[in-house]
Design an enzyme around this catalytic site. Sequence first.
Site, PDB file in Angstrom:
ATOM      1  N   ARG A 129     -12.733  79.586  19.194  1.00 47.96           N
ATOM      2  CA  ARG A 129     -11.325  79.246  19.049  1.00 47.96           C
ATOM      3  C   ARG A 129     -10.916  79.757  20.377  1.00 47.96           C
ATOM      4  O   ARG A 129     -12.414  79.944  21.712  1.00 47.96           O
ATOM      5  CB  ARG A 129     -10.810  80.852  18.100  1.00 47.96           C
ATOM      6  CG  ARG A 129     -11.319  81.848  18.404  1.00 47.96           C
ATOM      7  CD  ARG A 129     -10.895  82.910  17.194  1.00 47.96           C
ATOM      8  NE  ARG A 129     -12.108  84.133  17.513  1.00 47.96           N
ATOM      9  CZ  ARG A 129     -11.304  85.688  17.546  1.00 47.96           C
ATOM     10  NH1 ARG A 129     -10.078  85.202  18.105  1.00 47.96           N
ATOM     11  NH2 ARG A 129     -12.916  86.657  17.624  1.00 47.96           N
ATOM     12  N   LEU A 134      -6.687  77.969  16.580  1.00 48.77           N
ATOM     13  CA  LEU A 134      -5.508  78.090  16.511  1.00 48.77           C
ATOM     14  C   LEU A 134      -4.694  79.386  15.836  1.00 48.77           C
ATOM     15  O   LEU A 134      -4.976  78.920  14.910  1.00 48.77           O
ATOM     16  CB  LEU A 134      -3.596  77.340  17.472  1.00 48.77           C
ATOM     17  CG  LEU A 134      -4.286  75.933  17.535  1.00 48.77           C
ATOM     18  CD1 LEU A 134      -2.816  74.757  18.005  1.00 48.77           C
ATOM     19  CD2 LEU A 134      -4.979  76.214  19.182  1.00 48.77           C
ATOM     20  N   HIS A 168      -6.852  64.795  11.401  1.00 45.27           N
ATOM     21  CA  HIS A 168      -8.162  64.781  10.611  1.00 45.27           C
ATOM     22  C   HIS A 168      -8.505  63.863  10.314  1.00 45.27           C
ATOM     23  O   HIS A 168      -8.139  62.895   9.354  1.00 45.27           O
ATOM     24  CB  HIS A 168      -7.438  65.667   9.475  1.00 45.27           C
ATOM     25  CG  HIS A 168      -8.965  66.373   8.880  1.00 45.27           C
ATOM     26  ND1 HIS A 168      -9.817  66.911   9.143  1.00 45.27           N
ATOM     27  CD2 HIS A 168      -9.892  66.228   8.088  1.00 45.27           C
ATOM     28  CE1 HIS A 168     -11.002  66.925   9.252  1.00 45.27           C
ATOM     29  NE2 HIS A 168     -11.044  66.294   8.399  1.00 45.27           N
TER      30      HIS A 168
HETATM   31  C1  GRF Z   1     -10.232  62.021  15.904  1.00 43.37           C
HETATM   32  O1  GRF Z   1     -11.540  60.817  14.850  1.00 43.37           O
HETATM   33  C2  GRF Z   1      -9.412  62.718  14.889  1.00 43.37           C
HETATM   34  O2  GRF Z   1      -9.267  62.604  13.717  1.00 43.37           O
HETATM   35  C3  GRF Z   1     -10.056  64.314  15.056  1.00 43.37           C
HETATM   36  O3  GRF Z   1     -11.065  64.133  16.409  1.00 43.37           O
HETATM   37  C4  GRF Z   1     -10.952  63.108  16.569  1.00 43.37           C
HETATM   38  C5  GRF Z   1     -11.165  62.990  17.900  1.00 43.37           C
HETATM   39  O4  GRF Z   1     -11.193  61.445  19.112  1.00 43.37           O
HETATM   40  N1  GRF Z   1      -9.777  65.581  15.077  1.00 43.37           N
HETATM   41  P1  GRF Z   1     -10.217  61.073  20.349  1.00 43.37           P
HETATM   42  O5  GRF Z   1     -10.138  62.186  21.289  1.00 43.37           O
HETATM   43  O6  GRF Z   1      -8.683  61.551  19.815  1.00 43.37           O
HETATM   44  O7  GRF Z   1     -10.581  59.887  20.469  1.00 43.37           O
END
Ligand code: GRF
Length: 207
Positions: free
Chosen positions: A69, A99, A115
């Site tokens: 964090r 956050l 996610h």
């Molecule tokens: C993605 O898989 C997203 O789901 C997760 O972090 C990753 C980021 O990938 N939260 P990028 O840096 O946008 O390629």
Amino acid sequence: MQQEILKVGVLGSGKGTNLQSIIDNVTTGRIPARITCVISDVEDAFILERARKHGIEAIYIPPGKYKTRLDKETEEKYIKCLKDHGVGLVVLAGFMRMLKEDFINTFPNRIINIHPSILPAFRGLEAWKQALEYGVKYTGCTVHFVELGMDTGPIILQAVVEVKNDDTPETLHQRIQIEEHRIYPETIRLIAEGRLEIRGRKVIARY
Ligand code: GRF
């Protein structure tokens, strides 16, 4: 009176492929918004490089003393930076820190995250690996509003990806990312066009 264009601030710690998909959609005019800053807690993260390449202000703000964090002082710096850039929507694109209250309360219903699973399954880190190990036949990705819990906020859009017998964590993540690059820009378009309504935990999109 003409409505002011939505200003977007992106936070990320990694390679920034989601940022790229958002930039591409802003450039073609599909998303009526402007990315005014990209902030990272990792000095050499490629996401900053991508921003610079497109003439977007790229800012490194050192994360402070915690691993997962931001400390209070650092969080204030992030908030100030976003405010200074007139940000009306905070987009988390692979930002690896939770956050806290002050941040979330400063941008109520104005922070979104992507996610790599169909929430509420497989919260937390490397969700594609968790899915593979669990043996599910389908997984995918979720865009949601951010609240205090980890990966718990109201769900905006989801996309499903089939798990193949010969998938490795890498191949599965790659296919999930293809869907991420579709639904994240789509979410920002819906917000920029004022098409989302939040009713408790339900988010309703009007097309
Ligand atoms: C993605 O898989 C997203 O789901 C997760 O972090 C990753 C980021 O990938 N939260 P990028 O840096 O946008 O390629």
